[in-house]
Design a protein around this motif. Structure first.
Motif, PDB file in Angstrom:
ATOM      1  N   ILE A   1     -13.290  -3.228  -7.326  1.00  0.00           N
ATOM      2  CA  ILE A   1     -12.755  -2.641  -6.110  1.00  0.00           C
ATOM      3  C   ILE A   1     -12.725  -1.208  -6.632  1.00  0.00           C
ATOM      4  O   ILE A   1     -13.095  -0.304  -5.844  1.00  0.00           O
ATOM      5  N   PHE A   2     -12.391  -0.965  -7.866  1.00  0.00           N
ATOM      6  CA  PHE A   2     -12.324   0.521  -8.421  1.00  0.00           C
ATOM      7  C   PHE A   2     -13.735   1.259  -8.195  1.00  0.00           C
ATOM      8  O   PHE A   2     -13.919   2.346  -7.775  1.00  0.00           O
ATOM      9  N   TYR A   3     -14.677   0.373  -8.646  1.00  0.00           N
ATOM     10  CA  TYR A   3     -16.063   0.942  -8.762  1.00  0.00           C
ATOM     11  C   TYR A   3     -16.520   1.312  -7.364  1.00  0.00           C
ATOM     12  O   TYR A   3     -17.144   2.295  -7.058  1.00  0.00           O
ATOM     13  N   ILE A   4     -15.941   0.358  -6.488  1.00  0.00           N
ATOM     14  CA  ILE A   4     -16.531   0.396  -4.920  1.00  0.00           C
ATOM     15  C   ILE A   4     -15.665   1.748  -4.366  1.00  0.00           C
ATOM     16  O   ILE A   4     -16.614   2.382  -3.434  1.00  0.00           O
ATOM     17  N   PHE A   5     -14.501   1.770  -4.593  1.00  0.00           N
ATOM     18  CA  PHE A   5     -13.770   3.162  -4.114  1.00  0.00           C
ATOM     19  C   PHE A   5     -14.557   4.317  -4.505  1.00  0.00           C
ATOM     20  O   PHE A   5     -14.717   5.400  -3.670  1.00  0.00           O
ATOM     21  N   LEU A   6     -15.236   4.479  -5.769  1.00  0.00           N
ATOM     22  CA  LEU A   6     -16.057   5.598  -6.238  1.00  0.00           C
ATOM     23  C   LEU A   6     -17.343   5.436  -5.580  1.00  0.00           C
ATOM     24  O   LEU A   6     -17.877   6.794  -5.356  1.00  0.00           O
ATOM     25  N   THR A   7     -18.238   4.689  -5.164  1.00  0.00           N
ATOM     26  CA  THR A   7     -19.461   4.566  -4.822  1.00  0.00           C
ATOM     27  C   THR A   7     -19.626   4.162  -3.423  1.00  0.00           C
ATOM     28  O   THR A   7     -20.763   4.609  -2.889  1.00  0.00           O
ATOM     29  N   GLU A   8     -18.955   3.672  -2.443  1.00  0.00           N
ATOM     30  CA  GLU A   8     -18.985   3.340  -1.195  1.00  0.00           C
ATOM     31  C   GLU A   8     -18.159   3.623  -0.264  1.00  0.00           C
ATOM     32  O   GLU A   8     -16.942   3.399  -0.381  1.00  0.00           O
ATOM     33  N   GLU A   9     -18.527   4.735   0.696  1.00  0.00           N
ATOM     34  CA  GLU A   9     -17.598   5.286   1.561  1.00  0.00           C
ATOM     35  C   GLU A   9     -16.925   4.494   2.634  1.00  0.00           C
ATOM     36  O   GLU A   9     -15.661   4.464   2.832  1.00  0.00           O
ATOM     37  N   LYS A  10     -17.930   3.382   3.158  1.00  0.00           N
ATOM     38  CA  LYS A  10     -17.510   2.643   4.084  1.00  0.00           C
ATOM     39  C   LYS A  10     -17.365   0.955   3.886  1.00  0.00           C
ATOM     40  O   LYS A  10     -18.239   0.663   2.670  1.00  0.00           O
ATOM     41  N   GLY A  11     -16.369   0.383   4.351  1.00  0.00           N
ATOM     42  CA  GLY A  11     -16.366  -0.985   4.157  1.00  0.00           C
ATOM     43  C   GLY A  11     -15.357  -1.103   2.990  1.00  0.00           C
ATOM     44  O   GLY A  11     -15.086  -2.413   2.611  1.00  0.00           O
ATOM     45  N   TRP A  12     -14.999  -0.078   2.278  1.00  0.00           N
ATOM     46  CA  TRP A  12     -14.038  -0.227   1.244  1.00  0.00           C
ATOM     47  C   TRP A  12     -12.538  -0.789   1.285  1.00  0.00           C
ATOM     48  O   TRP A  12     -12.336  -1.535   0.736  1.00  0.00           O
ATOM     49  N   LYS A  13     -12.033  -0.199   2.436  1.00  0.00           N
ATOM     50  CA  LYS A  13     -10.552  -0.810   2.779  1.00  0.00           C
ATOM     51  C   LYS A  13     -10.798  -2.157   3.150  1.00  0.00           C
ATOM     52  O   LYS A  13      -9.800  -3.119   2.895  1.00  0.00           O
ATOM     53  N   GLU A  14     -11.837  -2.711   3.813  1.00  0.00           N
ATOM     54  CA  GLU A  14     -11.864  -4.118   4.351  1.00  0.00           C
ATOM     55  C   GLU A  14     -11.774  -4.988   3.025  1.00  0.00           C
ATOM     56  O   GLU A  14     -11.230  -6.059   2.979  1.00  0.00           O
ATOM     57  N   MET A  15     -12.675  -4.477   1.901  1.00  0.00           N
ATOM     58  CA  MET A  15     -12.753  -5.241   0.694  1.00  0.00           C
ATOM     59  C   MET A  15     -11.533  -5.266   0.216  1.00  0.00           C
ATOM     60  O   MET A  15     -11.301  -6.435  -0.631  1.00  0.00           O
ATOM     61  N   VAL A  16     -10.633  -4.392  -0.007  1.00  0.00           N
ATOM     62  CA  VAL A  16      -9.587  -4.406  -0.440  1.00  0.00           C
ATOM     63  C   VAL A  16      -8.616  -5.331   0.070  1.00  0.00           C
ATOM     64  O   VAL A  16      -7.957  -6.320  -0.693  1.00  0.00           O
ATOM     65  N   TYR A  17      -8.315  -5.150   1.489  1.00  0.00           N
ATOM     66  CA  TYR A  17      -7.454  -6.193   1.986  1.00  0.00           C
ATOM     67  C   TYR A  17      -8.040  -7.890   1.877  1.00  0.00           C
ATOM     68  O   TYR A  17      -7.227  -8.627   2.094  1.00  0.00           O
ATOM     69  N   GLU A  18      -9.295  -7.841   1.884  1.00  0.00           N
ATOM     70  CA  GLU A  18      -9.802  -9.201   1.679  1.00  0.00           C
ATOM     71  C   GLU A  18      -9.280  -9.833   0.254  1.00  0.00           C
ATOM     72  O   GLU A  18      -9.314 -11.104   0.166  1.00  0.00           O
ATOM     73  N   THR A  19      -8.941  -9.095  -0.445  1.00  0.00           N
ATOM     74  CA  THR A  19      -8.649  -9.606  -1.844  1.00  0.00           C
ATOM     75  C   THR A  19      -7.203 -10.358  -1.655  1.00  0.00           C
ATOM     76  O   THR A  19      -6.540 -11.201  -2.634  1.00  0.00           O
TER      77      THR A  19
END
Length: 437
Positions: free
Chosen positions: A163-181
Motif C-alpha cells: 500500500i505504501f508503494y502504491i501511495f508513492l506510484t499510483e495517483e488514482k485508486g489508492w484510497k479504494e485499495m486502502v479501504y479494501e484492506t
C-alpha cells in the motif's frame, strides 16, 4: 493453581518478560532477518518537490481551499548509470498522508511509526504565522512530509508494504485499495485500550517503563521548544535593535564632516547584521521542527505500549476463562461447589441433575476446555511474538533517536557559536570604523 491441571497444562504467562540474554538473542536473530530485506531507498529516490494551493468541493459539497504536495520518485538504477530520467510524479493532500499513517499503525502495531509534521503550527514564536496556509508554514510542512516518506522508505518493515508503494506510484485508486484492506475494522478503539490499561494484572515492566519514558520525553521536549521560542523572540528583537543602530548611525553621518564616513560605514555593518535575521530564524525553525518530530514520536511509542497492554489483557482474559471452565468441570465431576453460585442454589432447591444431564454438560465443558487451551496457547504465542518484534523496533528507534537528537543539538550549538562570532565581528568592524574617524 488451576483445577484439573495435568502434564499437558498450558501455563498462563501473565508477564511476558524475557531475560536480558533471551531478549538480546531474539533481537540479534530478528535483526539478521531484517538485514535480508532491502530498503526502498536503495531502489527509488523519493522527494516532495513542491506544494500547491487548490480549490474544490469538500465532502459536504462546500467550496474549500486546500494544499496538495507533489511526490516525485525516480529509480536509483537509472541515476547510478548516468541517466537522469524525468521523475514519476503525483499529487497528494495532507489527509492522504494521514490515511496512510493510520493504515500503517493498524497493520503494523509493533512498529514505532514515524509521525507526520503538525497540521497546524503549535509552540511558535509570536512573529511566525500560525495559519496553515501561510507559505512559510506550508514549505516547512512540505519538508516534514518528505522526511516522513523517507523514514517509511528506510524502515526495514514498512518499506516493503504494498500500500505504501502504491501511495508513492499510483495517483488514482489508492484510497479504494486502502479501504479494501479492512484496516478500519481492525483498529482498536481508545476505550478498549484504556480498559486494558486499567485491568491488565501483569503488565510487562519494560513496556510500563517505556510508557513513562515517552511521557517524560514529551514533557522535556515541550519545555525545550517553549524555551527555544522565547529565545527566537528575543533574538528577533536584538537583530531589529541593530537595524536601529544602522539607521541612527546613517542619519548621524549626514550631519558630520570628519566623522561622517566612519559612522556611515558602521551603519552599513549594522544594517547587514540586522538583515541576516531571516536566515537565522529559518535555522531556528529547522531546529524546532527536528525537536517536534520527536515530540510527536512519543505518541507513537505509547501506541505500541497500548497495543501490548491489549494483547496481554486478552491473554489474561482467555486464561481466566479457561480456569473457570476447569473449575466447573471439577465441580461437576466431584459434586462439590467451591464458591457460591446460582447453579449451586438451583441444585439445592430443585434437586441434583441426572447422570445423563451431567454427562452432557461434562462433554460440553471438555469441548470448551479444549478450545480454551487452544485460545490461551494462541494468545500466548501472539503476545510473545508481539514483544519480540516490538522490542526490536523500539531498539531501532532508540538508536535513531539518540543519533538524530545528538546531531540536532550539536548543530544548534554550532549555530549559536557562529551567531555569536558574527555579532563580535560586526562590533569589531564597527570599532575599526570608529578608529578611522
Amino acid at each position: 493453581m488451576m483445577a484439573d491441571s495435568g502434564p499437558e497444562e498450558i501455563a498462563v504467562i501473565g508477564n511476558t518478560d524475557l531475560t536480558s540474554a533471551e531478549l538480546e538473542n531474539n533481537i540479534k536473530n530478528t535483526m539478521v532477518e531484517i538485514e535480508k530485506w532491502t530498503s526502498l531507498l536503495r531502489k527509488m529516490e523519493i522527494s516532495v518537490g513542491e506544494a500547491e494551493k487548490r480549490t474544490g468541493k469538500n465532502s459536504v459539497n462546500m467550496q474549500e481551499i486546500y494544499t496538495v504536495y507533489l511526490i516525485e520518485t525516480r529509480p536509483v538504477d537509472a541515476v547510478t548509470e548516468g541517466l537522469i530520467p524525468a521523475p514519476d510524479s503525483l499529487w497528494r493532500r495532507y489527509s492522504e498522508f494521514e490515511l496512510l499513517r493510520n493504515y500503517l499503525l493498524v497493520t503494523y502495531p509493533f512498529v514505532v511509526v514515524a509521525p507526520l509534521p503538525e497540521k497546524r503550527a503549535e509552540i511558535v514564536w509570536h512573529k511566525l504565522s500560525a495559519d496553515n496556509m501561510d507559505p512559510d508554514f506550508v514549505e516547512r510542512r512540505r519538508v516534514g512530509l518528505e522526511n516522513f516518506l523517507l523514514r517509511l522508505a528506510s524502515h526495514p518493515v514498512l518499506c516493503n508494504d504494498k500500500i505504501f508503494y502504491i501511495f508513492l506510484t499510483e495517483e488514482k485508486g489508492w484510497k479504494e485499495m486502502v479501504y479494501e484492506t479492512g484496516f478500519q475494522a481492525k483498529a482498536d478503539s481508545r476505550l478498549k485500550a484504556m480498559n486494558a490499561a486499567f485491568r491488565v494484572k501483569n503488565p510487562d515492566k519494560r513496556f510500563t517503563e517505556l510508557k513513562h519514558y515517552s511521557d517524560e520525553l514529551q514533557t522535556v521536549v515541550s519545555q525545550l521548544l517553549r524555551v527555544q521560542a522565547r529565545v527566537a523572540d528575543r533574538l528577533y528583537g536584538v537583530y531589529k535593535v541593530h537595524g536601529n543602530y544602522g539607521r541612527v548611525f546613517s542619519e548621524w553621518s549626514a550631519i558630520e564632516k570628519e566623522m561622517g564616513d566612519g559612522l556611515q560605514s558602521a551603519g552599513h555593518h549594522m544594517d547587514a547584521y540586522a538583515a541576516s535575521v531571516d536566515d537565522i530564524l529559518e535555522e531556528e525553525e529547522h531546529y524546532a521542527d527536528q525537536l517536534k518530530e520527536y515530540l510527536f514520536y512519543t505518541e507513537a511509542l505509547r501506541a505500541v505500549c497500548r497495543k501490548h497492554e491489549l494483547t496481554q489483557f486478552e491473554l489474561e482474559m482467555a486464561a481466566q476463562d479457561l480456569t473457570s471452565k476447569k473449575q466447573q468441570k471439577e465441580e461437576l465431576v466431584t459434586g462439590t461447589v467451591r464458591t457460591f453460585s446460582l447453579k449451586g442454589m438451583t441444585s439445592k432447591l430443585f434437586g441434583q441433575e441426572t447422570a445423563e444431564q451431567r454427562e452432557a454438560k461434562l462433554q460440553v465443558l471438555e469441548q470448551q476446555i479444549e478450545e480454551g487451551e487452544e485460545a490461551v496457547k494462541e494468545k500466548n504465542t501472539e503476545s510473545n511474538e508481539f514483544v519480540k518484534t516490538a522490542w526490536v523496533d523500539i531498539e531501532r528507534f532508540k538508536d535513531q533517536k539518540d543519533r538524530d537528537l545528538k546531531e540536532a543539538l550539536i548543530s544548534y550549538a554550532i549555530m549559536q557559536i557562529s551567531r555569536c562570532k558574527k555579532g563580535i565581528q560586526v562590533w569589531t568592524n564597527a570599532k575599526e570604523c570608529f578608529n578611522k574617524m
